[in-house]
Design an enzyme around this catalytic site. Structure first.
Site, short mmCIF file in Angstrom:
data_model
loop_
_atom_site.label_atom_id
_atom_site.label_comp_id
_atom_site.label_asym_id
_atom_site.label_seq_id
_atom_site.Cartn_x
_atom_site.Cartn_y
_atom_site.Cartn_z
N PHE A 147 -2.89 -0.14 2.74
CA PHE A 147 -2.16 -0.25 4.10
C PHE A 147 -0.99 -0.10 4.44
CE2 PHE A 147 1.56 -3.26 5.77
CZ PHE A 147 0.25 -3.56 6.67
N ASP A 232 3.16 7.19 1.18
CA ASP A 232 4.02 6.11 1.62
C ASP A 232 4.26 4.97 0.51
OD1 ASP A 232 3.97 3.92 2.80
OD2 ASP A 232 2.92 3.40 4.26
N LYS A 261 11.12 -0.89 4.20
CA LYS A 261 11.42 -1.63 3.35
C LYS A 261 12.85 -2.09 2.70
CE LYS A 261 7.08 -4.11 3.37
NZ LYS A 261 5.17 -3.07 3.65
C1 LIG Z 1 4.70 -2.77 4.84
C2 LIG Z 1 4.23 -1.27 4.64
C3 LIG Z 1 4.10 -0.96 5.77
C4 LIG Z 1 4.54 -1.19 7.14
O1 LIG Z 1 5.40 -1.74 7.12
P1 LIG Z 1 6.22 -2.92 8.07
O2 LIG Z 1 7.95 -2.57 8.68
O3 LIG Z 1 5.93 -3.95 7.93
O4 LIG Z 1 6.07 -2.03 9.71
C5 LIG Z 1 3.46 0.16 5.49
N1 LIG Z 1 3.17 0.69 4.47
C6 LIG Z 1 3.59 -0.13 4.06
C7 LIG Z 1 2.76 0.45 2.07
C8 LIG Z 1 3.82 -1.25 3.55
O5 LIG Z 1 3.88 -2.27 2.18
#
Ligand SMILES: *Cc1c(COP(=O)(O)O)cnc(C)c1O
Length: 406
Positions: A147, A232, A261
């Site tokens: 994700f 990520d 986040k």
């Molecule tokens: C939440 C998330 C994203 C995307 O972040 P947004 O601020 O919602 O665009 C990307 N990678 C990971 C691992 C995430 O948990």
């Protein structure tokens, strides 16, 4: 008389959303009106313990006084310049964030998806300019179950049909390999590979933790292949797992790390691509940007977030309370819990499907004053603010036990 002339109940507000808000979410039927620390309160004044923490965007709880103070002070001075001009908050933010994460260069953006997109652009440009990949031939290797966000490019390399279906055509240039499989990764990288992009822990997939040695293995494979390792850490980073970055569990240093986040302290969206200067250095003026990226308010809040993490206190709390979380979940295995995975203050809990879907368990927990979110099937995810006390965590886990063993 307008509908807003009297305070509306939760039920009325949920009904009022129906015709005017796009249905791209299916929220739990709770309408939050205020929050402080780990507690949220609905419009009727019922209190809930927040065990989701905005998918880790609220690692420091709701309205942490240090973060709110930083935001207020900045609101009263300067909020936005655009990057057409310099402002007095950016240098300090970048210096402190680079120092915290052990990197050299910071590219400030806003949302997580933008950080991922920016990382992809940087990796491709680096592949053409530095590695010498023929123009248009760069590939990026990603993991199944990933994700990374919701843009068209990102959902194009998702393996979740509900995230992809109906949104094509998609951006080419991605190869998908199984997660936690070094042999498959090794077979997928070649002279065209710009980067390997993975989550050190797959959060949305259900808090999937790779085997010990996987992250070090990814580092080794990418080093040998002469491509970038992009981690990520948008959900796993900034204290959640007991370290500043989840890759630190294996003492691994990626070339590029994506943050988001929690970097915005639950106040404003703040994301960043951080990494080696020679990699991020491929971007020159005009080639990439964002109107809001690195704005003064975001930089002020982000600096305060980094300040909280510099002490190591929250990382320590996540590690220590994580032991309690694991112990309590282990005691539930066979008593409503089929299996669980946990690292720091973060757990994916597979509930016995006979007890209900993750959604149904989440609704039962909500009625008992605990807010969580299912991922899919019968898996729920626990990610309380790192500010939670041991007693509050015990209370929440007792509620989970009650719901599962009722
Ligand atoms: C939440 C998330 C994203 C995307 O972040 P947004 O601020 O919602 O665009 C990307 N990678 C990971 C691992 C995430 O948990």
């Amino acid at each position: 008389m307008t509908a807003s002339a009297h305070p509306r109940t939760s039920t009325e507000l949920i009904r009022a959303e129906e015709p005017v808000v796009a249905h791209n979410y299916h929220p739990l039927p709770v309408v939050v009106a205020r929050a402080e620390g780990v507690w949220m309160e609905d419009v009727e004044g019922r209190r809930y313990l927040d065990l989701l923490a905005g998918y880790s965007a609220l690692n420091f709880g709701h309205r942490h006084p240090v973060l709110v103070e930083a935001a207020h002070r900045q609101l009263d001075r300067l909020t936005l310049t655009s990057r057409a001009f310099h402002h007095d908050r950016l240098a300090g933010f970048a210096e402190q964030l680079a120092a915290l994460t052990g990197t050299e260069t910071v590219l400030p953006m806003n949302t997580g998806a933008e950080a991922v997109e920016s990382g992809i652009k940087v990796a491709r440009k680096w592949a053409y300019e530095v590695k010498g990949v023929p123009d248009g031939a760069a590939t990026i290797v990603v993991a199944a179950g990933n994700f990374h966000g919701r843009t068209t490019t990102i959902v194009g390399f998702s393996t979740d049909e509900s995230a992809r279906s109906g949104f094509g055509p998609f951006t080419p240039g991605f190869r998908i390999v199984p997660y936690n499989d070094l042999a498959a990764l090794e077979a997928a990288v070649d002279g065209t590979t710009a980067a390997v992009l993975i989550e050190p822990v797959q959060g949305e997939a259900g808090v999937l933790i790779p085997d010990d040695g996987y992250l070090a293995g990814v580092r080794e494979v990418t080093r040998r292949a002469g491509c970038l390792f992009i981690a990520d850490e948008i959900q796993s980073g900034l204290g959640r797992t007991g370290h500043t970055l989840a890759v630190q569990h294996e003492s691994v240093v990626p070339d590029v790390v994506l943050l988001g986040k929690a970097l915005g302290g639950g106040i404003v969206p703040v994301s960043a691509v951080v990494g080696r200067r020679d990699v991020l250095g491929v971007l020159r003026p005009g080639e990439h940007g964002s109107t809001f990226g690195g704005n003064p308010l975001a930089a002020a809040v982000g600096t305060a977030v980094v300040g909280l993490l510099e002490t190591g206190e929250y990382q320590r709390r996540a590690a220590e309370l994580g032991v309690l979380l694991r112990e309590r979940l282990a005691a539930l295995v066979g008593r409503g819990v089929v299996a669980f995975r946990a690292r720091g203050l973060w757990a994916g809990v597979d509930v016995d499907p006979a007890l209900g879907t993750g959604r149904e368990i989440s609704e039962r927990l909500m009625r008992e004053g605990v807010l969580v979110k299912d991922t899919h099937g019968s898996t729920i995810r626990l990610a309380p603010p790192l500010t939670i006390t041991a007693a509050e965590l015990e209370g929440a886990l007792s509620t989970l036990e009650k719901v599962l063993t009722a």
